[in-house]
Design an enzyme around this catalytic site. Sequence first.
Site, PDB file in Angstrom:
ATOM      1  CB  CYS A  16      -5.817   1.807 -35.198  1.00 21.69           C
ATOM      2  SG  CYS A  16      -7.335   2.792 -35.131  1.00 21.69           S
ATOM      3  CG  ASP A  62      -1.353   1.177  22.194  1.00 21.64           C
ATOM      4  OD1 ASP A  62      -2.372   0.728  22.466  1.00 21.64           O
ATOM      5  OD2 ASP A  62      -0.515   0.299  21.778  1.00 21.64           O
TER       6      ASP A  62
END
Length: 713
Positions: free
Chosen positions: A26, A408
Site C-alpha cells: 500500500c 599455463d
Amino acid sequence: MALSTPACGLCEVHAESTFRIEGMDCHEEVAILEKRLTRLPGVHGLAADVVGQRLHVKHDAARVGARAIAEAVSGTGMRAWLERDEATPPPSATSAWRRRLVVASGLAVAGAVVLQAAGGPPPLVVAAYLAAIVTGGVFTVRRALVAVRARSLDINALMTTAVAGAMVLGEWFEAATVVFLFALAQWLETRSLDRARRAIRALMDLAPAEARVARGGETVRVPIAQVAPGDRVLVGPGEKIPMDGVVAAGHSDVNQAPVTGESLPAPKAPGDPVFAGTINGAGALDVDVTRIAADSTIARIIHLVEQAQAQRAPAQAFVDRFARVYTPAVLVLALLVGVVPPLTLGEPFGDWVYRALVLLIIACPCALVISTPVSIVSALAAAARHGVLIKGGLHVERTAAVRCVAFDKTGTLTRGEVQLLDVIPVDGVTPAWLLATAASVERRSEHAIGRAIVRLADEAGAAARAVEGFRALPGRGAEADVEGTRVLVGSHRLFEERQLCTPAVHARAAAIEEAGRTVVLLAVDGRVVGLFGLADVVRPAARDTIELLRRHGVGRVVMLTGDAEGTARAVAREVGVDDCLAGLLPEEKVAAVEALKRRYGVTAMVGDGVNDAPALAAADVGVVMGAAGSDAAIETADVALMADELTKIPFALRLSRATVANIKTNIGLSIGIKAVFLSLAVAGAATLWMAVVADVGASLLVIGNGLRLLRTR
Ligand code: ADP
Ligand code: MG
C-alpha cells in the site's frame, strides 16, 4: 546537518535498478521506503508500482550499489530482490535543456556587462545579472536541495551558498559569472564523461537491429529482439552477424575485431561459433542462433564493462578519505576567515566575508573527486575496444603493479591445436579404434587436448559411440563408460598414480616425452591399450610477448604445466621463459602461484578459465585467454582477453600502468591547484570568479587528461 563526502554531482555512473519488493502492498509502505531510500546518498529517484510490487530506483552506481539499496529496504522489514539493473546514460532531453540554459545564462551575463559599461540604469543591470543567475542556477539549486535533504554538503550546496553570499554583498557580476561558469563546466564535464561511456555503448551499436531469419521455407526480416535460440539466420557477404550462434552452413572469414579486438579475420566453417556484431567476409553463412540478443557476448561485455566502471578503484578510496577531511577543514577555515579578523582586528566585514565565500568554492573537491573515475572509465573503455575486459579499477591498479607473470602451457603459450604424431596400440587393437575410443570420451571434455583428439577423430571419420558417466580429471585426463567398458584417457602421471603403467608402457611413454611431445595414454577396463604422441605448436607471438613483458618491467616469467617434464622443457626453451614447472596438478599450480607471489611480488597468471580456474583465482591478476566463447571463462577472469592473442597481455599491462600514472597526475594536479588558490584566497588575492575558473579549469584539465587514455593502442 551532518557532513558527508561532498560529491561532484557529475562524476556519477547513472544506473537504474528495478527491485521486486515483498511486503510493499500500500502507499504507506511506499512512503516508508521513500523516506528510507532518499536518505541514501546517491539515490536520485524512486518510482513504485504497488500492483506489480516493483520499485524502480535511479541511483548513482558509483556511490550506492543495488545491494546497499536492498539492505536499506530490508531495514524497513520488507524484502527486495534485484530484477534488473542497467547503467544508463543520462537522458539526452535534459542535456539539451541544460545546453539552452547555459547559453541563456552566458548571454545574460554578456548583456549585463555591456549594459553596465554603457552606463545603463542599475536596476536593469541587476535584473540582467539575476536572469543569468536564475537560468544558470536552476540545476545547481535543484541538486543542492537534493543534497541538503540527504543531509550532505555537496558542491552544488557550496556553490549555492557562495553565490547567495555574493548577492547579499551586492557583488552581482561575481555571482552571475560564478553561476554561468559553473553551469558551463558541469555541462562540459557531463558531455566529456558521456563520451567516455559512449565508447562502450558504441560497441553495442555494431550489432544490426534486424536479422534475416529462415522460417517455413522463406526468409523474413525480424527485429533481433524477436529472434530466438534455434532460429536460423542468414548472413550475406560483408554483412554484420546479428546474433551469437554456430555456423550451420557455409565458409567465410569473419572480422571479429569488434568483439575480440583480433586484427586478423577468423576463418569460420560449420560448427564454429560466431558473435553478434562481428563482420562477415566474402562467404555467405547460415547461423543457428544460440543466444537471445540481450545475452549475446557483446551485450555481456558491455554490461560487465559498465559494472566495472561503477566499481570504485582503491585510489578512489584515498580521494574519498581526503575529501572527507578536506572539505570540512576548508569550511572551518572559511568560517574563521569570515568572522575572526573582523571581530578581533576590527577589519571590515565585507572584505573578509568575501574571502570566506571564495574559500567555499575552493572547498569543492570537484576535480579531485572526478580525477580517478574519469581515468578508469576511459581505460576500461579503451581496453574493451581492444578485446580486453578488465573487471574494474582494482584490477587496473593490480595489473599495473605486476612483477611476475605465470603462463599455463597447453592452449596458452601453445595453440592447443594438437597434431597427432604417434598412435601406438599396445594390446592388439587398431590405431583407428584407439583414436575413436579416445574421442568418444573426449567429446565431453573442454580441455585443449580433448578437443584436439575429437577433431583428429572426426577428420579420420571415426563413428561416435554411446558414452555415459563422463568425468573430467582436471590436470590428469578424463574417464567415461563407452558401450559398457570403462575407458580412461590421460597423462603418464595419472597412469602411474593408478598403477596401470607397466614397464613396457613406461618405456614407450618416456621415449615420446624425450622427443618433446605430449603423451596421452588410454586404458580400457584397467588395461593400457595404447598411447598417443601429440605435438602442439607454440603460438608465434609467444616469444615476442614474453620479451615485451620483460621490457615492461616484469622481472620473472614462468611456465606452469601439467604436462611431463621433457615436453615442458622443449616448449620453455622455445618461448624463452625464465623458469618452467612441470607435472603440476591444478592444486599444485595454486601452490606454485602462491610461491611466486611470495618470492616476486604481484603475480599474474595467464591460462584458460575452465582448467586453470583455481590458479587464476590464487593469482593477484587472473588473465583468461580466448574468453569470447565461454561465460565461465569471462566470469573467472580479472582480465579476460576475448581473443587468443598473447600480445594483449603486454597491452593490458601498458594500459594499466598508463592509467595509474594518469590517476596520479590527476590527483596531483587537482590538489596542487587547490593548494595554490587556498593560499591566494586567504591572502585576499583571489576573486570568486577566479576560484571558479580554477575549479572548472582543474576539472576540465583532469577530464581531458583522463580521456587521453581512450586513445591508447
Ligand atoms: P597444461 O598445464 O599444460 O595446460 P593440464 O594441467 O591441463 O596441462 O593437463 C596436464 C596433462 O594432463 C596433459 O598434458 C595431458 O597429458 C593430461 N590431460 C589433461 N586433460 C586431459 C584430457 N581431457 N585428455 C587427455 N589428457 C588430458
Ligand atoms: Mg591448459
